[in-house]
Motif scaffolding. Structure first.
Motif, PDB file in Angstrom:
ATOM      1  N   SER A 123      73.855  50.722  15.832  1.00 58.52           N
ATOM      2  CA  SER A 123      74.408  49.919  16.923  1.00 58.52           C
ATOM      3  C   SER A 123      74.269  50.639  18.264  1.00 58.52           C
ATOM      4  O   SER A 123      74.014  50.003  19.298  1.00 58.52           O
ATOM      5  CB  SER A 123      75.873  49.574  16.643  1.00 58.52           C
ATOM      6  OG  SER A 123      76.712  50.707  16.739  1.00 58.52           O
ATOM      7  N   LEU A 124      74.389  51.968  18.258  1.00 55.32           N
ATOM      8  CA  LEU A 124      74.223  52.733  19.502  1.00 55.32           C
ATOM      9  C   LEU A 124      72.787  52.673  20.002  1.00 55.32           C
ATOM     10  O   LEU A 124      72.542  52.592  21.215  1.00 55.32           O
ATOM     11  CB  LEU A 124      74.630  54.195  19.282  1.00 55.32           C
ATOM     12  CG  LEU A 124      76.103  54.485  19.005  1.00 55.32           C
ATOM     13  CD1 LEU A 124      76.321  55.987  18.849  1.00 55.32           C
ATOM     14  CD2 LEU A 124      77.001  53.931  20.096  1.00 55.32           C
ATOM     15  N   LEU A 125      71.841  52.737  19.077  1.00 55.43           N
ATOM     16  CA  LEU A 125      70.434  52.647  19.470  1.00 55.43           C
ATOM     17  C   LEU A 125      70.166  51.352  20.222  1.00 55.43           C
ATOM     18  O   LEU A 125      69.460  51.334  21.246  1.00 55.43           O
ATOM     19  CB  LEU A 125      69.534  52.749  18.239  1.00 55.43           C
ATOM     20  CG  LEU A 125      69.397  54.140  17.621  1.00 55.43           C
ATOM     21  CD1 LEU A 125      68.824  54.054  16.209  1.00 55.43           C
ATOM     22  CD2 LEU A 125      68.510  55.031  18.491  1.00 55.43           C
ATOM     23  N   HIS A 126      70.719  50.251  19.717  1.00 53.34           N
ATOM     24  CA  HIS A 126      70.528  48.961  20.376  1.00 53.34           C
ATOM     25  C   HIS A 126      71.369  48.851  21.641  1.00 53.34           C
ATOM     26  O   HIS A 126      70.920  48.296  22.654  1.00 53.34           O
ATOM     27  CB  HIS A 126      70.852  47.832  19.399  1.00 53.34           C
ATOM     28  CG  HIS A 126      69.820  47.671  18.335  1.00 53.34           C
ATOM     29  ND1 HIS A 126      69.979  46.833  17.247  1.00 53.34           N
ATOM     30  CD2 HIS A 126      68.596  48.247  18.178  1.00 53.34           C
ATOM     31  CE1 HIS A 126      68.894  46.899  16.483  1.00 53.34           C
ATOM     32  NE2 HIS A 126      68.050  47.749  17.022  1.00 53.34           N
ATOM     33  N   ASP A 127      72.606  49.374  21.601  1.00 54.50           N
ATOM     34  CA  ASP A 127      73.465  49.371  22.789  1.00 54.50           C
ATOM     35  C   ASP A 127      72.763  50.009  23.976  1.00 54.50           C
ATOM     36  O   ASP A 127      72.811  49.494  25.099  1.00 54.50           O
ATOM     37  CB  ASP A 127      74.763  50.151  22.518  1.00 54.50           C
ATOM     38  CG  ASP A 127      75.851  49.285  21.903  1.00 54.50           C
ATOM     39  OD1 ASP A 127      75.666  48.059  21.829  1.00 54.50           O
ATOM     40  OD2 ASP A 127      76.881  49.844  21.492  1.00 54.50           O
ATOM     41  N   ASP A 128      72.163  51.164  23.733  1.00 55.21           N
ATOM     42  CA  ASP A 128      71.576  51.924  24.836  1.00 55.21           C
ATOM     43  C   ASP A 128      70.369  51.219  25.433  1.00 55.21           C
ATOM     44  O   ASP A 128      70.089  51.364  26.633  1.00 55.21           O
ATOM     45  CB  ASP A 128      71.197  53.331  24.363  1.00 55.21           C
ATOM     46  CG  ASP A 128      72.416  54.220  24.145  1.00 55.21           C
ATOM     47  OD1 ASP A 128      73.514  53.834  24.579  1.00 55.21           O
ATOM     48  OD2 ASP A 128      72.266  55.295  23.532  1.00 55.21           O
TER      49      ASP A 128
ATOM     50  N   ALA B 201      63.197  58.698  17.347  1.00 55.22           N
ATOM     51  CA  ALA B 201      64.224  57.914  18.033  1.00 55.22           C
ATOM     52  C   ALA B 201      65.550  57.969  17.287  1.00 55.22           C
ATOM     53  O   ALA B 201      66.619  58.125  17.892  1.00 55.22           O
ATOM     54  CB  ALA B 201      63.762  56.463  18.184  1.00 55.22           C
ATOM     55  N   ALA B 202      65.506  57.836  15.965  1.00 55.87           N
ATOM     56  CA  ALA B 202      66.740  57.870  15.177  1.00 55.87           C
ATOM     57  C   ALA B 202      67.313  59.275  15.119  1.00 55.87           C
ATOM     58  O   ALA B 202      68.529  59.475  15.226  1.00 55.87           O
ATOM     59  CB  ALA B 202      66.466  57.354  13.767  1.00 55.87           C
ATOM     60  N   HIS B 203      66.436  60.262  14.966  1.00 60.64           N
ATOM     61  CA  HIS B 203      66.898  61.645  14.833  1.00 60.64           C
ATOM     62  C   HIS B 203      67.594  62.125  16.101  1.00 60.64           C
ATOM     63  O   HIS B 203      68.485  62.980  16.047  1.00 60.64           O
ATOM     64  CB  HIS B 203      65.719  62.565  14.511  1.00 60.64           C
ATOM     65  CG  HIS B 203      66.126  63.941  14.101  1.00 60.64           C
ATOM     66  ND1 HIS B 203      66.247  64.974  15.007  1.00 60.64           N
ATOM     67  CD2 HIS B 203      66.472  64.456  12.894  1.00 60.64           C
ATOM     68  CE1 HIS B 203      66.640  66.075  14.377  1.00 60.64           C
ATOM     69  NE2 HIS B 203      66.774  65.787  13.088  1.00 60.64           N
ATOM     70  N   ALA B 204      67.224  61.547  17.244  1.00 55.86           N
ATOM     71  CA  ALA B 204      67.841  61.943  18.503  1.00 55.86           C
ATOM     72  C   ALA B 204      69.356  61.767  18.454  1.00 55.86           C
ATOM     73  O   ALA B 204      70.094  62.563  19.032  1.00 55.86           O
ATOM     74  CB  ALA B 204      67.257  61.115  19.651  1.00 55.86           C
ATOM     75  N   LEU B 205      69.816  60.739  17.767  1.00 51.08           N
ATOM     76  CA  LEU B 205      71.259  60.519  17.644  1.00 51.08           C
ATOM     77  C   LEU B 205      71.835  61.145  16.385  1.00 51.08           C
ATOM     78  O   LEU B 205      72.931  61.700  16.409  1.00 51.08           O
ATOM     79  CB  LEU B 205      71.562  59.015  17.638  1.00 51.08           C
ATOM     80  CG  LEU B 205      71.628  58.337  19.004  1.00 51.08           C
ATOM     81  CD1 LEU B 205      71.954  56.859  18.839  1.00 51.08           C
ATOM     82  CD2 LEU B 205      72.667  58.986  19.895  1.00 51.08           C
TER      83      LEU B 205
END
Length: 315
Positions: A77-82, A32-36
């Motif tokens: 923050s983007l992970l949570h935003d999405d 999940a983190a590596h995707a971004l």
């Protein structure tokens, strides 16, 4: 928008650092983190930090680590935003919650925040304190963002305060940390912090304007904000000028769908929302440039000027 930068080698090192840090996450959360992190985008916040580090003789390894740390905060923050926004894509690929599920994306976001905190602690108490304060403020901004949903009467001033607590604050953090690592005088630290805050607000307003262009290619989610009742500057300006209430009725309709964005864009343009938002972005951009007036001539000022110019179309 292509953002020039004269410190290409350090920026490559920042990318390498991010990939290395992603590999240190617990195995179930890495995808999940590596995707971004693998799709690193423009790395605006690290670029700002690297530029400000040229105000003095910043230690190279610390600067690269700090730049990567600021990007970790942004990615978390983007992970949570999405997840909150139910965004299907990010940075030209599927969002993390689409790839791994919402629970994994939220937990990955927490893990990346924690990783940023550990990096900040290694860089010293001043960096750790500033980073912790920024993360807390960003979380508060996220809550305000949720609370203002479907508020068609939201004052522009409240919107500016909201984006200042999110985008502006993270731009400011990068600038402040870069200057502090360079051991720049306090007045220069203050100048670049004001620059970063104002530039971040301008950047977010322009980003909202891009959503009014159906052909834009930015890598960010499209059409989800209006479906969730999160209205940017162009729409808010248009709503304030929406004497007949046609735009408000459309946005508040229970049947509102992404296809309705065609009509929304037309109404926002007709009511002057895009022009008004463009003017507001220019005002904040001017504030950012004015903050640089007190900086000495040199590579830091040149880099910051170049970055700001690239973010403002026609500048």
């Amino acid at each position: 928008m292509t953002v020039p930068m004269h410190t290409h080698a350090p920026l490559d090192l920042v990318r390498d650092r991010l990939i290395g840090l992603a590999a240190s996450l617990p195995a179930p959360l890495r995808p999940a983190a590596h995707a971004l992190l693998a799709r690193s985008g423009k790395l605006l916040r690290p670029r700002l930090l690297l530029a400000c580090s040229r105000l003095g003789a910043a230690e190279a390894d610390q600067t690269v680590r700090a730049a990567a740390m600021v990007e970790l905060v942004h990615v978390a923050s983007l992970l949570h935003d999405d997840v909150i926004d139910k965004a299907a894509s990010r940075r030209g690929g599927p969002s993390a919650h689409v790839l791994a599920g919402s629970e994994q994306a939220v937990l990955a976001g927490l893990a990346v925040f924690a990783l940023a905190g550990m990096e900040a602690a290694d860089l010293g108490p001043g960096v750790a304190r500033a980073t912790s304060q920024a993360i807390a403020a960003i979380a508060s901004g996220e809550l305000l963002d949720v609370e203002r949903a479907f508020n068609t009467a939201l004052p522009i001033e409240d919107y500016v305060a909201l984006v200042g607590a999110k985008t502006g604050l993270l731009f400011q953090l990068g600038c402040r940390l870069g200057a502090c690592l360079a051991l720049a005088p306090a007045e220069q630290v203050g100048s670049v912090a004001r620059f970063g805050q104002a530039l971040g607000v301008s950047f977010q307003i322009l980003d909202d304007c891009l959503e009014m262009n159906p052909d834009h290619q930015t890598g960010k989610p499209t059409q989800t904000d209006h479906t969730l009742g999160l209205f940017g500057a162009p729409t808010l300006y248009a709503l304030h000028a929406d004497a007949g209430g046609k735009l408000a009725r459309l946005l508040m309709s229970p049947a509102f769908a992404p296809d309705d964005m065609i009509a929304v864009r037309a109404l926002v343009a007709e009511r002057g929302g895009i022009d008004a938002a463009d003017q507001l972005a220019q005002q904040w951009h001017d504030q950012a440039m004015a903050a640089l007036d007190t900086l000495p001539a040199g590579p830091a000022k040149d880099d910051l000027t170049d970055i700001a110019a690239a973010l403002m179309p026609g500048s």
